[in-house]
Write an enzyme that holds these catalytic residues in place. Structure first.
Site, PDB file in Angstrom:
ATOM      1  N   SER A 276      22.348  -1.082  76.693  1.00  0.00           N
ATOM      2  CA  SER A 276      20.669  -0.397  77.600  1.00  0.00           C
ATOM      3  C   SER A 276      19.357  -1.410  77.296  1.00  0.00           C
ATOM      4  O   SER A 276      19.415  -1.964  75.642  1.00  0.00           O
ATOM      5  CB  SER A 276      20.204   0.956  77.789  1.00  0.00           C
ATOM      6  OG  SER A 276      19.723   1.081  78.544  1.00  0.00           O
ATOM      7  N   LYS A 282      22.785   4.200  74.476  1.00  0.00           N
ATOM      8  CA  LYS A 282      23.587   4.180  75.182  1.00  0.00           C
ATOM      9  C   LYS A 282      24.906   3.503  74.351  1.00  0.00           C
ATOM     10  O   LYS A 282      24.460   2.086  74.346  1.00  0.00           O
ATOM     11  CB  LYS A 282      23.336   3.028  76.193  1.00  0.00           C
ATOM     12  CG  LYS A 282      21.918   4.636  76.891  1.00  0.00           C
ATOM     13  CD  LYS A 282      23.308   5.712  77.659  1.00  0.00           C
ATOM     14  CE  LYS A 282      24.326   4.809  79.124  1.00  0.00           C
ATOM     15  NZ  LYS A 282      22.956   4.171  80.362  1.00  0.00           N
ATOM     16  N   ASN A 284      27.750   1.334  76.773  1.00  0.00           N
ATOM     17  CA  ASN A 284      28.169   1.360  78.227  1.00  0.00           C
ATOM     18  C   ASN A 284      29.484   0.550  78.538  1.00  0.00           C
ATOM     19  O   ASN A 284      29.848  -0.519  78.120  1.00  0.00           O
ATOM     20  CB  ASN A 284      26.808   0.224  78.985  1.00  0.00           C
ATOM     21  CG  ASN A 284      25.592   0.918  79.479  1.00  0.00           C
ATOM     22  OD1 ASN A 284      25.467   2.397  79.124  1.00  0.00           O
ATOM     23  ND2 ASN A 284      24.726   0.316  79.465  1.00  0.00           N
ATOM     24  N   ARG A 315      46.202 -25.130 116.044  1.00  0.00           N
ATOM     25  CA  ARG A 315      45.719 -24.863 114.886  1.00  0.00           C
ATOM     26  C   ARG A 315      44.220 -25.013 114.503  1.00  0.00           C
ATOM     27  O   ARG A 315      43.806 -24.808 115.796  1.00  0.00           O
ATOM     28  CB  ARG A 315      45.282 -26.389 113.938  1.00  0.00           C
ATOM     29  CG  ARG A 315      44.727 -26.688 113.102  1.00  0.00           C
ATOM     30  CD  ARG A 315      44.194 -27.954 111.611  1.00  0.00           C
ATOM     31  NE  ARG A 315      45.911 -28.395 111.406  1.00  0.00           N
ATOM     32  CZ  ARG A 315      46.774 -29.412 112.313  1.00  0.00           C
ATOM     33  NH1 ARG A 315      46.023 -30.368 113.012  1.00  0.00           N
ATOM     34  NH2 ARG A 315      47.311 -29.662 111.662  1.00  0.00           N
TER      35      ARG A 315
END
Length: 443
Positions: A276, A282, A284, A315
């Protein structure tokens, strides 16, 4: 943010595609188109549709000439397709108008672009196969090592019954194994050569257009469809569906890993976690989150691609352009999702002690189903379920383990009934069966 993260300098590792991104560069597309033109000329020379000397010259030039993609931009914007400008540039690069006049003889732009696309999709499938095999091998190792490592299964986010982490690894792997086993048939049925001429009737391709198409397919290592598929995008849809399912399997694994690593659970340790910018504590689950995002993107792009598969008449420019917008994004999303899935499978570590603590912390309530069936040996099943619910309620209200409450009321019950290791059902066998299936894969 850049227009696409797949060619971004700073997002390249978050959405890493390995070598697959190179297949969707301008240079790769033009090189593939040149190979197609060379194979077409060779086949036409052998049939006598064009002079053999010109065919040999065109084929050699298809390997040696260089074409600047930027030089095609203005004409492509006007024509809606790059092939007219490409053919002009190719003839100029050949510096031999006596041979260059036979380049692109009787073919149409879509023949060249679709066949060149198939050459690149063939490489993309091979690269994805390599990722699948590596991921499956890593998941098989986890399945064997943890076939009998108990953990709490969860349904609707709630504790359900005991299972094993090996069975969880197998559950991640089974869809990938299925996809891998489907590849031979997919390659044969979907990697097709296209050679049908302006309106799909092969009217300018000589006396034996079917033989010409077959010869061209053989030279390029593609399947001869035996027909025109200009407006039938089934081959593209088959490949897109297969790639999307590999991305979704990776996304499922990512979803489970995000939850397994969240605060208060922590049953899996990832090989690499994200930091973080402001919270030092943290770690993560960045890569699993990218896997989820890539799976969602692949799913969404595939939905648009499905809608664009309705090509009107012989087409359809808008449908074709939509395919160009969607298909590369889908291929790269699937490649990046599986690149991450492989890395996670090879580096994650299950926290067996944390899993055991989770089981203990439930007070044995995960054994409620087993308890109800044990009681059903002595009373009707509905009554057994009602008794079990009462016992669970008592355990929760008193804070006592379910085993203690149940054995006090029904002392004849076996103590082993409340051991998670004995209540994993077929989870250990499922883990070992998956590992065995992976080991049985042909090289």
């Amino acid at each position: 943010m850049p227009a696409t993260p797949f060619d971004s300098a700073h997002l390249t590792q978050l959405f890493a595609t390995g070598d697959t991104a190179r297949l969707f560069s301008d240079t790769a597309e033009i090189r593939a188109m040149m190979l197609v033109e060379g194979a077409l000329a060779q086949a036409q020379g052998a049939q006598g549709v064009i002079p053999e000397t010109s065919a040999a010259f065109i084929q050699r030039c298809s390997l040696e000439c260089q074409i600047d993609p930027a030089g095609l931009a203005e004409a492509t914007g006007q024509n809606g397709v790059s092939v007219p400008a490409f053919v002009t540039a190719f003839r100029k690069a050949m510096e031999a108008p006596e041979h260059g006049q036979y380049l692109h003889w009787g073919a149409t732009s879509q023949d060249i672009l679709d066949t060149a696309l198939m050459l690149r999709l063939r490489q993309a499938l091979s690269q994805q196969e390599d990722r699948l095999r590596a991921t499956l091998a890593a998941l098989a190792r986890l399945a064997i090592a943890h076939a009998e490592t108990p953990m709490a299964a969860r349904t609707y986010g709630q504790h359900a019954t005991p299972m094993s982490f090996g069975a969880q690894a197998a559950a991640w792997g089974w869809p990938l194994l299925t996809a891998l086993q489907e590849l031979p048939v997919l390659r044969k049925s979907a990697l097709l050569v296209s050679l049908s001429g302006a309106a799909g009737t092969a009217s300018a391709l000589g006396p034996d257009p079917a033989g010409l198409r077959a010869a061209m397919a053989a030279k390029l290592g593609l399947t001869d469809p035996g027909r025109s598929w200009h407006s039938d995008r089934t081959p593209i849809l088959k490949i897109a569906d297969w790639l999307t399912r590999t991305a979704l399997a990776a996304g499922k694994m990512g979803e489970d890993l995000v939850r397994a690593t969240q605060s208060g659970i922590g049953e899996v340790r990832l090989g690499g976690s994200g930091a973080s910018s402001t919270m030092p504590q943290k770690q993560n689950p960045v890569v699993p989150s990218a896997m989820i995002a890539l799976a969602r993107h692949a799913q969404g792009v595939n939905a648009t691609l499905q809608g664009a598969a309705i090509h009107t008449q012989q087409r359809d420019g808008a449908a074709w352009f939509t395919e160009w917008l969607c298909l590369p994004q889908l291929v790269l999303s699937a490649a990046a999702a599986m690149t991450h899935a492989q890395a996670q499978a090879e580096t994650l570590t299950p926290e067996a002690e944390v899993m055991a603590r989770t089981l203990d912390a439930t007070g044995g309530l995960l054994m409620a189903e087993a308890l109800s069936f044990a009681l059903a040996d002595h009373m009707p099943r509905p009554e057994a379920q009602a008794v079990t619910k009462t016992l669970c309620k008592t355990a929760r209200e008193t804070g006592r383990p379910l085993a203690e409450v149940a054995l006090a009321a029904h002392p004849d019950l076996p103590q082993a009934l409340f051991d998670p290791v004995t209540q994993m059902g077929t989870a250990p066998q499922e883990a070992r069966a998956f590992a065995a299936a992976v080991s049985d894969l042909p090289d």
